[in-house]
Design a protein around this motif. Structure first.
Motif, PDB file in Angstrom:
ATOM      1  N   LEU A 220       0.856  -1.184   0.000  1.00  0.00           N
ATOM      2  CA  LEU A 220       0.000   0.000   0.000  1.00  0.00           C
ATOM      3  C   LEU A 220       0.887   1.227   0.000  1.00  0.00           C
ATOM      4  CD1 LEU A 220      -3.059   0.649   0.088  1.00  0.00           C
ATOM      5  CD2 LEU A 220      -2.809   1.051   2.531  1.00  0.00           C
TER       6      LEU A 220
ATOM      7  N   THR B 169       1.042   5.107   0.077  1.00  0.00           N
ATOM      8  CA  THR B 169       0.239   6.284   0.405  1.00  0.00           C
ATOM      9  C   THR B 169       0.799   7.499  -0.322  1.00  0.00           C
ATOM     10  OG1 THR B 169      -0.272   5.385   2.579  1.00  0.00           O
ATOM     11  CG2 THR B 169      -0.633   7.737   2.264  1.00  0.00           C
ATOM     12  N   TRP B 170      -0.035   8.076  -1.163  1.00  0.00           N
ATOM     13  CA  TRP B 170       0.385   9.238  -1.948  1.00  0.00           C
ATOM     14  C   TRP B 170       0.099  10.527  -1.179  1.00  0.00           C
ATOM     15  CZ3 TRP B 170      -2.887  12.099  -5.952  1.00  0.00           C
ATOM     16  CH2 TRP B 170      -2.113  13.076  -6.605  1.00  0.00           C
TER      17      TRP B 170
ATOM     18  N   LYS C 276      -2.273  12.004   2.422  1.00  0.00           N
ATOM     19  CA  LYS C 276      -3.181  11.698   3.517  1.00  0.00           C
ATOM     20  C   LYS C 276      -3.362  12.938   4.375  1.00  0.00           C
ATOM     21  CE  LYS C 276      -4.090   8.154   7.002  1.00  0.00           C
ATOM     22  NZ  LYS C 276      -3.574   6.921   7.643  1.00  0.00           N
TER      23      LYS C 276
ATOM     24  N   ASP D 157      -7.630   9.992   2.202  1.00  0.00           N
ATOM     25  CA  ASP D 157      -6.513   9.056   2.125  1.00  0.00           C
ATOM     26  C   ASP D 157      -6.394   8.556   0.691  1.00  0.00           C
ATOM     27  OD1 ASP D 157      -4.528   7.234   2.448  1.00  0.00           O
ATOM     28  OD2 ASP D 157      -5.604   5.916   3.828  1.00  0.00           O
TER      29      ASP D 157
ATOM     30  N   SER E 277      -4.349   6.395  -1.526  1.00  0.00           N
ATOM     31  CA  SER E 277      -3.345   5.337  -1.513  1.00  0.00           C
ATOM     32  C   SER E 277      -3.514   4.444  -2.738  1.00  0.00           C
ATOM     33  CB  SER E 277      -3.471   4.484  -0.238  1.00  0.00           C
ATOM     34  OG  SER E 277      -3.338   5.288   0.914  1.00  0.00           O
TER      35      SER E 277
END
Length: 354
Positions: free
Chosen positions: A70, A72-73, A75, A80, A82
């Protein structure tokens, strides 16, 4: 070292993207003194790195269970963004195939387009193409996969219209773009619907939801048909099949990538959507009919062609029809085997056509 290569396997698509970005100074004309060939060598180098990296990861994961990553770009608060990635023998094997065939196509392009004044721009577009395909191979999110299909649509438009001074080329690029947009728009409707019904767009979550989903026949049918539309446009299936023939107006090295890998990208997404398509018997029957009609019809049209590239393009549609037929009959293993073998064979055929 093996573990570090495995943990950074998400970086494989970024090699090609980095190569495309580094090519821009030559592609935009900022650097002219050296000529465009250094840009081609930069793209070749990044593709070699991507191929070697994916090959090492494939060797590591060959006898292991699939793993999820996963990334995460962004948040913030309740937002969120992702991206879910799947590392499995199938997905990593697909990246090995993509980077390997892209490397062959780029070596072929060095000779085929040696005297072309915009060689750097062409290699930048090939790098962009390869990055989207590699990311699609390891994507475990339907939303992310949809975005990558849109990138492939844009890349097809730019590569088919590469020689934009010719009227036939402009027409072919426009037709390819608009035809694919029809399928992409219907697929977007399915993505939005699934985000509401299932609550998640990760493939693993969608598979769990599909096991207990209780949809009305009308809803399941419309959802299945919308999911089919996107891959049908990418794979040039009836009635969205005419664009692939016109796309032969583009450079032949781009046709190598398009006919071997891009059409396979749409079929690969269809392969991953099998549990969702199984919710609708009507959708499965449509796949069987669409695949059969395209396989027989495109084969007959291919026989009647006098241009070798157009004949090969129609044979691509026919072969993808067999993949659609296999998915419609719920033979996922057969569909995957057809995809992988077709990509290698069609790339070699196009590079042999001169």
């Amino acid at each position: 070292m093996d573990q570090s290569l495995f943990s950074t396997s998400w970086f494989v698509p970024l090699y090609s993207l980095l190569g495309a970005i580094l090519t821009l100074p030559w592609g935009t004309g900022i650097i002219r003194r050296t000529g465009p060939r250094p840009a081609a060598y930069i793209n070749l180098l990044t593709t070699v790195l991507a191929f070697v990296h994916s090959l090492f990861v494939f060797n590591i994961i060959w006898d292991k269970e699939p793993e999820k990553l996963l990334v995460t770009w962004f948040k913030a608060a309740d937002l969120d963004l992702s991206f879910a990635l799947e590392l499995s023998p199938v997905s990593i094997g697909a990246t090995v195939l993509i980077t390997g065939l892209s490397l062959l196509a780029q070596v072929y392009a060095l000779g085929y387009m040696e005297k072309d004044w915009s060689l750097a721009r062409f290699f930048a577009l090939l790098g962009f193409f390869e990055a989207a395909l590699s990311a699609l191979a390891i994507s475990d999110s339907l939303f992310f996969s949809y975005g990558l299909l849109e990138v492939l649509t844009l890349s097809t438009y730019l590569l088919v219209g590469f020689w934009y001074a010719q009227p036939l080329v402009v027409t072919a690029a426009r037709d390819a773009f608009l035809t694919k947009r029809v399928g992409d728009l219907l697929l977007l409707m399915a993505v939005v619907t699934l985000s509401t019904l299932a609550g998640s767009l990760n493939f693993s979550d969608l598979y769990e939801w599909a096991q207990t989903a209780n949809l009305s026949p009308m809803t399941s049918t419309l959802l299945g048909l919308a999911l089919i539309a996107g891959p049908a446009g990418k794979c040039a299936q009836f009635p969205l099949h005419l664009w692939l023939d016109e796309a032969m107006e583009g450079p032949n090295p781009a046709s190598v990538m398009r006919n071997s890998l891009v059409v396979a990208g749409g079929a690969y997404l269809l392969y991953k959507l099998q549990p969702l398509l199984a919710l609708s018997p009507v959708a499965l029957n449509v796949l069987v009919v669409m695949g059969t009609v395209t396989a027989i019809g495109a084969t007959l049209v291919s026989i009647a062609q006098i241009d070798i590239k157009r004949s090969l393009s129609h044979s691509t549609s026919a072969y993808m029809g067999l993949v659609f037929l296999a998915v419609g009959l719920q033979q996922g293993g057969v569909a995957l085997m057809l995809l992988l073998t077709h990509a290698i064979a069609k790339a070699l055929l196009f590079m042999s056509s001169g």
